[in-house]
Design an enzyme around this catalytic site. Structure first.
Site, PDB file in Angstrom:
ATOM      1  N   ARG A 268       0.818  -1.208   0.000  1.00 15.24           N
ATOM      2  CA  ARG A 268       0.000   0.000   0.000  1.00 15.24           C
ATOM      3  C   ARG A 268       0.858   1.267   0.000  1.00 15.24           C
ATOM      4  NH1 ARG A 268      -5.395   0.990   1.395  1.00 15.24           N
ATOM      5  NH2 ARG A 268      -5.625  -1.202   1.952  1.00 15.24           N
TER       6      ARG A 268
ATOM      7  N   TYR B 279       0.274 -13.511   0.909  1.00 16.48           N
ATOM      8  CA  TYR B 279       0.865 -13.408  -0.430  1.00 16.48           C
ATOM      9  C   TYR B 279       2.112 -12.536  -0.354  1.00 16.48           C
ATOM     10  CZ  TYR B 279      -2.163  -9.248  -0.250  1.00 16.48           C
ATOM     11  OH  TYR B 279      -2.799  -8.098   0.138  1.00 16.48           O
TER      12      TYR B 279
ATOM     13  N   ASP C 185     -14.110   5.020  -0.091  1.00 17.66           N
ATOM     14  CA  ASP C 185     -14.740   4.561   1.147  1.00 17.66           C
ATOM     15  C   ASP C 185     -15.707   5.574   1.735  1.00 17.66           C
ATOM     16  OD1 ASP C 185     -13.442   2.155   1.081  1.00 17.66           O
ATOM     17  OD2 ASP C 185     -11.945   2.650   2.599  1.00 17.66           O
TER      18      ASP C 185
END
Length: 396
Positions: A110, A216, A294
């Site tokens: 991120r 991952y 969001d």
């Protein structure tokens, strides 16, 4: 930006310097708008965490001219989804080759995505003002369509204010009640650990009664991302930044196999948050104000689409504003193009959760079905989401 879009003249104020806000800022600036981003944090930083960026999100990064910059951070290409039981035995492997653009399924840190978007926004001429605490936003009126952003020290007016200020959006308050969220009965931890001894460019999903864990690689395998979800009866706080003792995470998954135990043993810092289901807002814009990301459609993490939805919003909002000189009609078109798709994604993410936490005969039956599907039609599960991953808003 895409040919055929008109130039956007005038000033736009973006509230929030997250993924959606920075992406929209660059898109709008490339079309000629004078964009100022207001961010309450003193610096644009992200705590370490990973995200899966599907081809529908990567398409926007490419259209913004930032795809290669993101890949240069060491972002791995996701090759498959591997389902495992609580002991680590493989149930099925579903390859990403069933997608139209399989090499565009990326595992992204991120912080790397934020950095690429920030640099891209600044390169396009966007002004980013840090340390700006927003206390309120007021819509305009038909006679005076200028919207107002209230900060601690001043008021800022603009023909358009875009709220990309997240789950607890200040901007959204000006458009009325968005409905009450409800606790889903689940909490999630997130963490990263150093390079795994046997990295693989696959999503591994471990399932057990009442809990599951997803992991991952990130940054070319130098890190491994972990998201672990557990069912709980009560929870009060919906926060992305709350830290928890890693011992609590290890205790919650103590009955899982050696592979999970080895991963969790190396966790030094963990964050925890309660998972709440929010309705997709019915009102996305007012006079001089629009919402995205969001702030208008928070989603559960069970389809890995939060970042992709924000990127799609950014592109569509910019395209609609460039495609219609009447701002009100442009914003109405933006909501029309995004609302039903976002609601479908949010609903699909909600449905995904139950299948990972089965126990007893239900788990046995589901795991048997997964094994059969993985043997006879391994590409079918991924192909069933072609409506999601193959969709490209930049070509709409």
């Amino acid at each position: 930006m895409q040919n055929g879009l008109n130039r956007i003249d005038g000033r736009i104020v973006m509230v929030g310097a997250g993924i959606g806000g920075l992406a929209a800022a660059r898109a709008l600036a490339l079309l000629g708008a004078k964009v100022t981003v207001l961010e309450q944090a003193p610096a644009i930083t992200e705590v370490g965490a990973g995200i899966q960026l599907g081809p529908n999100g990567t398409a926007v990064m490419r259209a913004l001219g930032l795809d290669q910059a993101l890949r240069d951070t060491g972002t791995p290409i996701g090759r498959a989804l591997v389902l495992r039981n609580r002991h680590g035995a493989r149930l099925a492997r579903f390859p990403m080759s069933g997608l139209k653009r399989p090499d565009d399924y990326l595992f992204v840190h991120r912080a790397d995505l934020i950095k690429v978007l920030e640099q891209g926004a600044r390169a396009a001429g966007v002004t980013i003002d840090l340390g700006q605490r927003i206390t309120g936003v007021r819509t305009g009126t038909p006679s005076d369509p200028m919207a107002v952003v209230e900060t601690d020290g001043k008021e800022i007016t603009a023909p358009l204010v875009i709220g990309a200020d997240g789950l607890h959006s200040v901007t959204a308050r000006t458009l009325g009640d968005r409905g009450q969220p409800f606790f889903t009965g689940q909490v999630a931890w997130r963490a990263t650990v150093p390079k795994d001894p046997s990295p693989t460019a696959e999503v591994e999903l471990y399932m057990a009664p009442g809990r599951h864990l997803v992991t991952y690689p990130l940054r070319g395998g130098t890190l491994r991302n972990i998201v672990a979800v557990e069912e709980r009866s009560t929870w009060t706080e919906e926060s992305w930044s709350r830290q928890d003792d890693p011992a609590n995470l290890r205790a919650a998954f103590a009955q899982m196999g050696d592979r999970v135990q080895h991963l969790l043993a190396r966790v030094e810092t963990a964050h925890i948050w309660g998972l709440f289901r929010h309705p997709v807002a019915e009102r996305w814009h007012g006079t001089g104000v629009a919402l995205m990301g969001d702030a208008v459609h928070p989603t559960l993490p069970f389809l890995a689409q939060g970042a992709c939805m924000a990127l799609e919003d950014a592109w569509v909002l910019a395209a609609c504003l460039a495609g219609n000189s009447d701002q009100n009609l442009a914003l109405a078109g933006y909501q029309l193009r995004r609302h039903d798709r976002c609601r479908r994604i949010v609903d699909a993410a909600t449905r995904n959760a139950w299948a990972y936490h089965l126990s007893g005969p239900l788990a046995l039956g589901a795991h048997t079905g997964m094994r059969v599907l993985g043997t006879l039609a391994p590409q079918k599960p991924i192909r069933s989401f072609a409506w999601l991953y193959d969709h490209d808003v930049t070509n709409a």
